[in-house]
Design an enzyme around this catalytic site. Structure first.
Site, PDB file in Angstrom:
ATOM      1  N   HIS A 154      69.931  57.179  49.063  1.00 43.56           N
ATOM      2  CA  HIS A 154      68.540  57.048  49.486  1.00 43.56           C
ATOM      3  C   HIS A 154      68.378  55.827  50.387  1.00 43.56           C
ATOM      4  O   HIS A 154      69.168  54.872  50.311  1.00 43.56           O
ATOM      5  CB  HIS A 154      67.621  56.846  48.274  1.00 43.56           C
ATOM      6  CG  HIS A 154      67.367  58.090  47.483  1.00 43.56           C
ATOM      7  ND1 HIS A 154      67.614  58.183  46.142  1.00 43.56           N
ATOM      8  CD2 HIS A 154      66.851  59.297  47.846  1.00 43.56           C
ATOM      9  CE1 HIS A 154      67.283  59.395  45.710  1.00 43.56           C
ATOM     10  NE2 HIS A 154      66.821  60.089  46.720  1.00 43.56           N
TER      11      HIS A 154
ATOM     12  N   CYS B 197      63.793  53.451  41.135  1.00 43.84           N
ATOM     13  CA  CYS B 197      63.853  54.893  40.810  1.00 43.84           C
ATOM     14  C   CYS B 197      63.103  55.251  39.538  1.00 43.84           C
ATOM     15  O   CYS B 197      62.682  56.391  39.371  1.00 43.84           O
ATOM     16  CB  CYS B 197      65.298  55.337  40.618  1.00 43.84           C
ATOM     17  SG  CYS B 197      66.435  54.696  41.824  1.00 43.84           S
TER      18      CYS B 197
HETATM   19  C1  CIR Z   1      70.053  61.564  41.652  1.00 43.32           C
HETATM   20  O1  CIR Z   1      71.136  61.675  42.225  1.00 43.32           O
HETATM   21  O2  CIR Z   1      69.065  62.197  42.009  1.00 43.32           O
HETATM   22  C2  CIR Z   1      69.945  60.623  40.478  1.00 43.32           C
HETATM   23  N1  CIR Z   1      71.176  60.609  39.738  1.00 43.32           N
HETATM   24  C3  CIR Z   1      69.606  59.234  40.938  1.00 43.32           C
HETATM   25  C4  CIR Z   1      68.267  59.143  41.618  1.00 43.32           C
HETATM   26  C5  CIR Z   1      67.979  57.772  42.083  1.00 43.32           C
HETATM   27  N2  CIR Z   1      66.673  57.684  42.616  1.00 43.32           N
HETATM   28  C6  CIR Z   1      66.299  56.809  43.529  1.00 43.32           C
HETATM   29  O3  CIR Z   1      67.126  56.088  44.057  1.00 43.32           O
HETATM   30  N3  CIR Z   1      65.031  56.793  43.891  1.00 43.32           N
END
Ligand code: CIR
Length: 252
Positions: free
Chosen positions: A160, A247
């Site tokens: 991201h 997140c």
């Molecule tokens: C994913 O790959 O979607 C999750 N394991 C981690 C999401 C992390 N979210 C973020 O950086 N906003």
């Protein structure tokens, strides 16, 4: 000024979340304790925090940031790019609807909240495997009537945008070396966080305090040197799933 946050506790399925790391599976009980500490920290910083229950069938459901983009005028529900996460936003919608008018972005426009950084009246949107040009445009269409500018950035091929770039107050951002020379970010004071502390680029700024993940002394020192207050949190179990401090919540 943030006054509220929405979070969601990890469920036992968190051990099966998506990851690009090689750090092993999260310990569920420890993840719960770290999540509790995170929620308590947001409350200590003055936020009213909603804690939703884990959603069975969604191992990554605690990473609620990706499900929406929220600003004072509107909440934009995002169509998650990862197939195993599609649908997570449906249970976030009724929570956000209590506070904001909702706008829904649908595929083939793709955008995840982790790719969106809001600073004052500008949305910085990073293109990634989870966010495409159509998604950035759909967000721009939703927020431009409220006076927001949307700036689209293509820098590093990270999960991201906020894996690489985060705001820490005082017109300052933490950036990866590869995003440091992006002209769209040139107006900020930039603190480059080298790859040996890459995870610490994802700090979380809440009303004048920066939450920093534990274990990254160089970044902590650089953040403190700006004069801002800091809180350090152990995020080890979420790091195993590429999840950082931003997140785990939607702030508004
Ligand atoms: C994913 O790959 O979607 C999750 N394991 C981690 C999401 C992390 N979210 C973020 O950086 N906003």
């Amino acid at each position: 000024m943030f006054t509220k946050a929405i979070t969601r506790r990890p469920g036992p399925e968190v051990v099966d979340g998506i990851t690009s790391q090689n750090l092993g599976k999260p310990d569920f009980e420890l993840a719960l304790r770290q999540h509790d500490a995170y929620v308590q920290t947001l409350r200590d910083l003055g936020l009213a925090v909603t804690v939703l229950d884990a959603e069975p069938g969604y191992p990554d459901c605690c990473f609620v940031e990706d499900t929406a983009v929220v600003c004072p005028e509107v909440a934009v529900l995002t169509p998650l790019g990862a197939p195993s996460r599609q649908g997570e936003q449906k249970t976030i919608a009724p929570e956000l609807a209590k506070y904001r008018e909702l706008v829904v972005i649908e595929p083939p426009a793709l955008i995840e909240g982790g790719d969106v950084l809001l600073v004052e009246k500008t949305f910085y949107v990073g293109l990634s495997d989870r966010t495409n040009e159509m998604g950035a445009q759909a967000l721009a269409d939703a927020v431009s009537p409220h006076g927001y500018e949307t700036v689209v950035i293509a820098c590093c091929p990270s999960l991201h945008f906020k894996t690489d770039v985060n705001f820490i107050g005082n017109n300052t951002i933490l950036v990866s070396p590869c995003c440091d020379d992006m002209e769209q970010l040139a107006g900020f004071d930039r603190i480059v966080v080298e790859d040996d502390e890459a995870y610490a680029r994802n700090c979380l700024y809440i009303n004048g305090t920066v939450i920093v993940p534990d274990g990254f002394p160089n970044t902590l020192a650089k953040v403190r040197a700006t004069g801002v207050e800091t809180v350090v949190l152990d995020m080890s179990e979420f790091r195993k799933l590429d999840g950082g401090l931003t997140c785990l919540s939607l702030r508004f």
